[in-house]
Design an enzyme around this catalytic site. Structure first.
Site, PDB file in Angstrom:
ATOM      1  CB  CYS A 126       4.264   0.288 -48.101  1.00 32.76           C
ATOM      2  SG  CYS A 126       3.764   1.692 -49.157  1.00 32.76           S
ATOM      3  CG  ASP A 195      -3.915   1.463 -49.050  1.00 30.68           C
ATOM      4  OD1 ASP A 195      -3.840   2.635 -49.435  1.00 30.68           O
ATOM      5  OD2 ASP A 195      -2.921   0.807 -48.695  1.00 30.68           O
TER       6      ASP A 195
HETATM    7  P1  RI2 Z   1      -1.426   5.548 -43.842  1.00 29.12           P
HETATM    8  C1  RI2 Z   1      -0.285   3.471 -48.674  1.00 29.12           C
HETATM    9  O1  RI2 Z   1      -0.724   3.450 -50.009  1.00 29.12           O
HETATM   10  C2  RI2 Z   1       0.277   2.137 -48.204  1.00 29.12           C
HETATM   11  O2  RI2 Z   1      -0.341   1.007 -48.789  1.00 29.12           O
HETATM   12  C3  RI2 Z   1       0.017   2.266 -46.728  1.00 29.12           C
HETATM   13  O3  RI2 Z   1       0.098   1.038 -46.040  1.00 29.12           O
HETATM   14  C4  RI2 Z   1      -1.369   2.869 -46.716  1.00 29.12           C
HETATM   15  O4  RI2 Z   1      -1.356   3.816 -47.799  1.00 29.12           O
HETATM   16  C5  RI2 Z   1      -1.826   3.503 -45.438  1.00 29.12           C
HETATM   17  O5  RI2 Z   1      -1.078   4.617 -45.116  1.00 29.12           O
HETATM   18  P2  RI2 Z   1      -0.118   4.465 -51.149  1.00 29.12           P
HETATM   19  O6  RI2 Z   1      -0.929   5.741 -51.075  1.00 29.12           O
HETATM   20  O7  RI2 Z   1      -2.842   5.969 -43.963  1.00 29.12           O
HETATM   21  O8  RI2 Z   1       1.346   4.656 -50.915  1.00 29.12           O
HETATM   22  O9  RI2 Z   1      -1.191   4.739 -42.611  1.00 29.12           O
HETATM   23  O10 RI2 Z   1      -0.395   3.724 -52.442  1.00 29.12           O
HETATM   24  O11 RI2 Z   1      -0.447   6.690 -43.995  1.00 29.12           O
END
Ligand code: RI2
Length: 324
Positions: A126, A195
């Protein structure tokens, strides 16, 4: 009335035009700040108005704890202020929280980049701003590193990682999610974002993360999650459960031929699209936090240090009943 630009931010979070747990938290406090600045009503009604704004933002996405943590920070200060000072306090608390996020982000980059050695091959899944920044810092320190990253179906956030790292000159091998176990053997470490982290050390992150952790454990390579304090859940300390977001099946079906989707929908079919999964603490080497590199079993310490031992109880109370 909630200002249009505040509603727009809420909508952008919901539709994932704004995404990533840290960015969601930042935009949530920015929305609270804008709401406070644009308020034209009386001092007496301000707290009720801000409570509505908070509820609107809270209902955008259910899983990343950074969102309620950010909102709680502002609301808690507003509740404990007089009607006359509440507006100014909402604005100041929002700005203060944004600064805290930036400072803790810088700390995790510093700690995380130290863990990366010359010639490491880093596996990631991701898109996490934290992970990209950690890897970029290690690369700019002169370490000759490579990255293996997944596409991350169904929304392909892996493409963002691919673009961001490749643009910096880092060699990236991009693979389908189903090839995690095939390629993790080529890596020397795995690093993902976060998250939500519970008080007993479970990591909630993009669906598929638990496969990466399991495969890393099997391959005998360390598995890290980079997480600022806002990813730790005070409510979990009070027994609060993490709700896994199920997104629209449309996100899966968008890449299928239209006729196939139409015919399948008329048959006995089911399409499920969970956005996150749980990784157990015994498959996590450590969390890279703004307070240092900690084993998952010590997650509770971050909650105590950054939020206080009883803040989860207060969070639940605030979010359950609107305040005035
Ligand atoms: P940062 C994202 O969730 C991913 O799961 C990623 O690992 C997490 O947020 C943390 O991201 P989504 O919003 O805070 O894409 O490190 O569902 O950027």
């Amino acid at each position: 009335m909630i200002p249009k630009d505040v509603l727009q931010i809420a909508d952008d979070i919901k539709s994932m035009r704004i995404r990533g747990a840290t960015l969601i938290a930042k935009y949530a406090v920015l929305a609270m700040k804008i709401a406070a600045e644009k308020y034209t009503g009386s001092d007496r009604d301000f707290k009720r108005y801000l409570s509505n704004v908070a509820t609107t933002l809270l209902h955008t996405r259910p899983t990343a704890v950074s969102l309620p943590n950010a909102i709680y920070y502002v609301i808690n200060r507003v509740i404990n202020s007089s009607d006359e000072e509440a507006r100014a306090i909402a604005k100041n608390a929002s700005e203060e929280f944004m600064r805290m996020i930036d400072e803790s982000h810088e700390k995790i980059i510093e700690f995380g980049s130290k863990l990366i050695r010359d010639e490491d091959i880093i596996f990631t899944h991701c898109h996490s701003t934290a992970v990209v920044d950690v890897i970029s810092r290690a690369f700019s320190q002169g370490k000759r590193i490579e990255v293996i990253n997944t596409e991350t179906r169904p929304l392909f956030q892996g493409r963002i990682v691919l673009r961001e790292l490749a643009n910096k000159g880092i060699k990236v091998t991009h693979i389908p999610d189903s090839a995690i176990r095939v390629f993790i053997k080529n890596a020397t470490m795995a690093i993902v974002g976060a998250d939500t982290i519970t008080s007993d050390g479970y990591l909630v992150n993009k669906v598929g993360t638990s496969h990466v952790a399991l495969a890393a454990w099997e391959a005998g390579i360390p598995f890290y999650s980079v997480a600022e304090f806002i990813k730790f859940s005070p409510v979990s300390l009070q027994g609060g459960e993490v709700e896994i977001e199920f997104r629209s099946p449309k996100e899966i079906l968008d890449v299928y031929p239209k006729e196939l989707v139409e015919s399948l929908l008329q048959k006995k079919t089911n399409f499920l699209n969970p956005a996150f999964d749980f990784t157990p603490p015994d498959q996590i080497t450590a969390f890279i936090t703004n307070l240092g590199i900690i084993p998952p079993q010590l997650s509770v310490l971050i909650i105590k240090e950054m939020f206080g031992f009883t803040s989860g109880k207060l969070q639940l109370k605030i979010f359950e009943e609107p305040f005035t």
